[in-house]
Design a protein around this motif. Structure first.
Motif, PDB file in Angstrom:
ATOM      1  N   HIS A  69      -5.396  -6.560  15.079  1.00 15.20           N
ATOM      2  CA  HIS A  69      -4.844  -5.319  14.530  1.00 15.20           C
ATOM      3  C   HIS A  69      -5.592  -4.083  15.012  1.00 15.20           C
ATOM      4  O   HIS A  69      -4.989  -3.093  15.381  1.00 15.20           O
ATOM      5  CB  HIS A  69      -4.847  -5.379  13.005  1.00 15.20           C
ATOM      6  CG  HIS A  69      -3.881  -6.377  12.474  1.00 15.20           C
ATOM      7  ND1 HIS A  69      -2.606  -6.045  12.091  1.00 15.20           N
ATOM      8  CD2 HIS A  69      -3.982  -7.708  12.306  1.00 15.20           C
ATOM      9  CE1 HIS A  69      -1.967  -7.127  11.684  1.00 15.20           C
ATOM     10  NE2 HIS A  69      -2.785  -8.162  11.814  1.00 15.20           N
ATOM     11  N   THR A 129       1.742   5.100   7.579  1.00 16.75           N
ATOM     12  CA  THR A 129       0.475   4.772   8.225  1.00 16.75           C
ATOM     13  C   THR A 129       0.039   3.343   7.932  1.00 16.75           C
ATOM     14  O   THR A 129      -0.935   2.868   8.495  1.00 16.75           O
ATOM     15  CB  THR A 129      -0.644   5.718   7.748  1.00 16.75           C
ATOM     16  OG1 THR A 129      -0.691   5.672   6.327  1.00 16.75           O
ATOM     17  CG2 THR A 129      -0.395   7.126   8.215  1.00 16.75           C
ATOM     18  N   SER A 130       0.764   2.666   7.049  1.00 12.42           N
ATOM     19  CA  SER A 130       0.323   1.332   6.654  1.00 12.42           C
ATOM     20  C   SER A 130       0.905   0.223   7.514  1.00 12.42           C
ATOM     21  O   SER A 130       0.583  -0.940   7.321  1.00 12.42           O
ATOM     22  CB  SER A 130       0.656   1.077   5.186  1.00 12.42           C
ATOM     23  OG  SER A 130      -0.084   1.958   4.376  1.00 12.42           O
ATOM     24  N   ASP A 143      -4.920   2.913   7.724  1.00 13.33           N
ATOM     25  CA  ASP A 143      -4.289   2.215   6.607  1.00 13.33           C
ATOM     26  C   ASP A 143      -3.778   0.827   6.984  1.00 13.33           C
ATOM     27  O   ASP A 143      -3.822  -0.099   6.191  1.00 13.33           O
ATOM     28  CB  ASP A 143      -3.103   3.032   6.069  1.00 13.33           C
ATOM     29  CG  ASP A 143      -3.578   4.270   5.324  1.00 13.33           C
ATOM     30  OD1 ASP A 143      -4.777   4.343   5.016  1.00 13.33           O
ATOM     31  OD2 ASP A 143      -2.743   5.157   5.056  1.00 13.33           O
ATOM     32  N   TYR A 144      -3.274   0.696   8.226  1.00 14.05           N
ATOM     33  CA  TYR A 144      -2.689  -0.606   8.567  1.00 14.05           C
ATOM     34  C   TYR A 144      -3.729  -1.719   8.604  1.00 14.05           C
ATOM     35  O   TYR A 144      -3.383  -2.889   8.492  1.00 14.05           O
ATOM     36  CB  TYR A 144      -1.903  -0.538   9.881  1.00 14.05           C
ATOM     37  CG  TYR A 144      -2.653   0.020  11.059  1.00 14.05           C
ATOM     38  CD1 TYR A 144      -3.571  -0.763  11.741  1.00 14.05           C
ATOM     39  CD2 TYR A 144      -2.437   1.318  11.488  1.00 14.05           C
ATOM     40  CE1 TYR A 144      -4.262  -0.257  12.829  1.00 14.05           C
ATOM     41  CE2 TYR A 144      -3.131   1.835  12.575  1.00 14.05           C
ATOM     42  CZ  TYR A 144      -4.044   1.039  13.238  1.00 14.05           C
ATOM     43  OH  TYR A 144      -4.722   1.548  14.294  1.00 14.05           O
ATOM     44  N   ASN A 189       1.237  -1.322  11.341  1.00 11.95           N
ATOM     45  CA  ASN A 189       0.516  -1.226  12.607  1.00 11.95           C
ATOM     46  C   ASN A 189       1.460  -0.764  13.717  1.00 11.95           C
ATOM     47  O   ASN A 189       2.445  -1.427  14.007  1.00 11.95           O
ATOM     48  CB  ASN A 189      -0.081  -2.591  12.946  1.00 11.95           C
ATOM     49  CG  ASN A 189      -1.113  -2.501  14.050  1.00 11.95           C
ATOM     50  OD1 ASN A 189      -1.003  -1.675  14.946  1.00 11.95           O
ATOM     51  ND2 ASN A 189      -2.111  -3.343  13.973  1.00 11.95           N
ATOM     52  N   LEU A 207       0.826  -1.204   0.000  1.00  9.97           N
ATOM     53  CA  LEU A 207       0.000   0.000   0.000  1.00  9.97           C
ATOM     54  C   LEU A 207       0.857   1.249   0.000  1.00  9.97           C
ATOM     55  O   LEU A 207       1.994   1.242   0.471  1.00  9.97           O
ATOM     56  CB  LEU A 207      -0.899   0.016   1.227  1.00  9.97           C
ATOM     57  CG  LEU A 207      -1.941  -1.090   1.264  1.00  9.97           C
ATOM     58  CD1 LEU A 207      -2.527  -1.221   2.643  1.00  9.97           C
ATOM     59  CD2 LEU A 207      -3.035  -0.790   0.258  1.00  9.97           C
ATOM     60  N   GLN A 238      -6.028  -1.989   6.301  1.00  6.15           N
ATOM     61  CA  GLN A 238      -6.010  -2.392   4.891  1.00  6.15           C
ATOM     62  C   GLN A 238      -4.806  -3.303   4.635  1.00  6.15           C
ATOM     63  O   GLN A 238      -4.911  -4.310   3.942  1.00  6.15           O
ATOM     64  CB  GLN A 238      -5.939  -1.115   4.041  1.00  6.15           C
ATOM     65  CG  GLN A 238      -6.427  -1.242   2.645  1.00  6.15           C
ATOM     66  CD  GLN A 238      -7.931  -1.382   2.559  1.00  6.15           C
ATOM     67  OE1 GLN A 238      -8.495  -2.328   3.052  1.00  6.15           O
ATOM     68  NE2 GLN A 238      -8.579  -0.431   1.910  1.00  6.15           N
ATOM     69  N   THR A 239      -3.654  -2.947   5.214  1.00  6.87           N
ATOM     70  CA  THR A 239      -2.461  -3.776   5.057  1.00  6.87           C
ATOM     71  C   THR A 239      -2.723  -5.186   5.575  1.00  6.87           C
ATOM     72  O   THR A 239      -2.379  -6.171   4.922  1.00  6.87           O
ATOM     73  CB  THR A 239      -1.271  -3.187   5.852  1.00  6.87           C
ATOM     74  OG1 THR A 239      -1.138  -1.816   5.516  1.00  6.87           O
ATOM     75  CG2 THR A 239       0.002  -3.925   5.545  1.00  6.87           C
TER      76      THR A 239
END
Ligand SMILES: Nc1ncnc2c1ncn2[C@@H]1O[C@H](COP(=O)(O)OP(=O)(O)OP(=O)(O)O)[C@@H](O)[C@H]1O
Ligand SMILES: [Mg+2]
Lengths: 305, 314
Positions: free
Chosen positions: B228, A94-95, B209-210, A97, A89, B212-213
């Motif tokens: 998560h 921000t992708s 976003d995480y 965690n 992504l 979505q990851t």
């Protein structure tokens, strides 16, 4: 992808984020998808992964290894995600965690898809971090994302995408916001890891696309306007938008394209690019051009080509 | 980490000193004389001689600042003095009352968490569904329902009509059947607030976003939510629940009074009514220490669940 459409119904009208896209990505090919911000690139990637919010209306077909991904069941799709098709992504900051250790985030997919136990998966995660050239990877796996720099987070995202050895990788702007040296390193890394894999590379950056891609498609306001091999796009661009994009490259004089890309709710009639096109004619204003194959493998959506 | 704790404890010293001064002096500015109250005979007459004796016995004849220093010195040695009324050590009273309050607080906290966390999560996942809307309406009701009213209702229903549970009292030592009703009364109020916070922070986490990851990795929706999103969403909730627990530990006057629960809240109110100075001072200092201790624990656990905090200089 055949006649793929993704529309979002919103209170203001229907957002046609992806509109009638036909394209195919071959095995082991790196395919570039280029376009201005907001033209629907990310939505296209998410459509392939089936990760859009439930409000999105998707039509058409996505054929992967003989199966239409839009028709498989959700559990089957989960098996595809990460294992067969991985998506990196955009925006690594921000992708990742923030409260999970980096190693755990990489190991998660490995455990899930390859059935390894915790320890073996961790070993593999360390190996993956090493392969994206992060130094002392075994120590790094037990750190949290905030302890990594931007370029390193991007590497982690790449390691995560590659963890289960997928056959197609969708990389969404992997070089955005990185300084020149880091960018070069990431590009080198991508070149190396994608030799054996198919990749859909989404980017704003034509330079990056030229360097990495076999073929390139240009996207404008939700639809493709031109696609061909990287060479041909570079040497013989046919669509005015492609030419404009090339002209805005630093080594070609930094000439920006005039105007703004249209709202995806209220698209112009006729050719979607005509309000910004210097060569627009009466026909362009009235009729929407079709994709035509001007040379073998070189498609353009323009009356003038 | 130890550095951090020591530093924090050190920072508490001036605050606690201030509390001690305030709690010591407020009582002397308040009207009413304990010696007179206690030495009022059954006939309603005050006996001046016994008042004088009592003053000397309790050290009330000395100047105020000397009284304070003596008291502070004693407190620092763990001696909170003697209750004027029962003539037993203040600390014994506090210990006993705190035990009762602590029991009630823990059970209320459990009640509150068991209700609020699952409801908050479900509401967030099924945002805007009937389930969500009814949960949130329920939460609003829970927040706006005063404790004394809810307590009396429960008492009427389970104690009087159904006769399942004792109406009030402490039993032999705060048994389960006595604790249920006050715990539910206290628990629902905070459950409502916690459920709302849980819902909103879960919604926020799910939009990141995480998430979505994680989905892109092929992780199942259950893991996406339970691992998560939840780990991130719990961060603000833990803070709030911790502070809430701090309030619970101070003892709820209303609930303890209604249910005849011999906890801290009641002890304080009773001692105020009786002008039992030593006891009031002791309780105030004790509650202050309790509160800052709970705060400290919350802060430390916060650093534990949010790895980003650890490396910032506090
Ligand atoms: N869930 C959604 N609901 C409604 N509209 C959406 C939704 N997601 C995306 N869009 C719209 O779709 C359009 C395309 O967005 P997309 O993120 O694909 O752009 P992009 O080409 O990736 O841009 P960038 O280069 O900035 O990443 C945007 O106009 C966006 O507002
Ligand atoms: Mg994008």
């Amino acid at each position: 992808m055949i006649n793929l459409k993704t529309h979002f119904p919103t209170p203001d009208g229907i957002v046609r984020a992806v509109d009638r896209i036909d394209l195919s990505i071959r095995e082991k090919e790196t395919f570039g998808l280029i376009g201005e911000t907001g033209c629907g690139k990310t939505v296209l990637g998410l459509t392939i992964m089936r990760l859009l919010p439930p409000s999105a209306a998707v039509e058409g077909k996505i054929i992967y290894k003989g199966k239409n991904l839009l028709e498989v069941s959700e559990p089957e799709m989960r098996g595809v995600r990460g294992e067969e098709i991985a998506m990196i992504l955009q925006n690594p900051t921000t992708s990742l965690n923030p409260v999970l250790r980096v190693g755990e985030q990489i190991a998660e997919a490995i455990r899930l898809h390859q059935g390894l136990n915790k320890r073996d998966a961790k070993e593999k995660a360390i190996e993956m971090l090493g392969s994206v050239r992060i130094s002392s990877p075994s120590r790094r796996t037990s750190e949290y994302p905030h302890e990594f720099s931007g370029g390193m987070k991007q590497r982690v995202m790449i390691a995560m995408g590659l963890a289960c050895d997928p056959s197609l990788i969708i990389a969404d702007e992997p070089t955005k916001g990185l300084d020149v040296t880091i960018k070069a390193q990431i590009i080198e890394l991508i070149t190396k890891v994608t030799e054996e894999k198919a990749m859909l590379l989404i980017t704003h950056d034509l330079g990056v696309a030229m360097e990495l891609c076999d073929r390139i498609a240009l996207m404008y306001a939700g639809e493709l306007v031109e696609y061909a091999t990287a060479r041909e796009i570079f040497d013989d661009p046919l669509h005015p938008y492609t030419r404009g994009f090339l002209g805005s490259l630093p080594n070609r004089g930094l000439v920006p394209i005039h105007g703004m890309s249209p709202s995806l709710i209220d698209l112009p009639r006729g050719c979607r690019f005509h309000p910004r096109c210097k060569h627009a004619t009466e026909a362009c204003r009235r009729k929407h051009p079709d994709m035509v194959e001007v040379e073998a493998g070189h498609f353009v959506r323009c009356f003038d080509a | 980490m130890l550095d951090y704790i020591l530093k924090r404890v050190f920072q508490l010293v001036p605050a606690l000193l201030l509390v001690s001064v305030v709690s010591f002096s407020i009582i002397y500015f308040a009207p009413g004389d304990p010696a007179e109250v206690l030495c009022t005979g059954p006939d309603g007459n005050v006996h001046p001689k016994s008042v004088e004796e009592f003053r000397i016995k309790m050290g009330l004849d000395k100047p105020l600042h000397i009284q304070y220093l003596i008291w502070l010195n004693n407190v620092l040695h763990g001696d909170f003095g003697y209750s004027y009324r029962s003539e037993k050590p203040v600390f014994d009273h506090i210990k006993r009352a705190f035990k009762a309050t602590f029991k009630l607080s823990v059970v209320s906290l459990i009640v509150s968490l068991v209700i609020s966390i699952p409801l908050g999560i479900v509401s967030a996942i099924k945002q805007n569904s009937t389930m969500d809307v009814s949960c949130m309406v329920g939460a609003s009701l829970g927040v706006s329902m005063p404790n004394f009213w809810l307590g009396l209702l429960l008492m009427l229903l389970f104690g009087v009509y159904l006769n399942w549970l004792p109406v009030a009292g402490y039993g032999t030592g705060g048994d389960l059947e006595h604790i249920i009703l006050p715990a539910i009364t206290l628990g629902t109020g905070s459950a409502a607030v916690t459920a709302r916070l849980m819902r909103s922070s879960m919604l926020e986490a799910l939009g990141q976003d995480y998430i979505q990851t994680a989905r892109a990795k092929g992780v199942s929706e259950r893991v996406v939510i339970g691992k998560h999103a939840l780990k991130n969403a719990l961060i603000p909730v833990v803070t709030m629940v911790g502070l809430n627990f701090g309030y619970l530990l101070d003892g709820s006057v209303v609930v303890e009074t209604i249910f005849g629960w011999p906890g801290l809240g009641r002890l304080i109110v009773d001692s105020i009514n009786m002008r039992d100075y030593m006891m009031i001072q002791g309780c105030m200092v004790f509650v202050a220490i309790l509160f800052v201790a709970v705060n400290l624990i919350v802060d430390i656990s916060y650093r534990y669940i949010d790895p980003r905090i650890c490396y910032e200089t506090a």
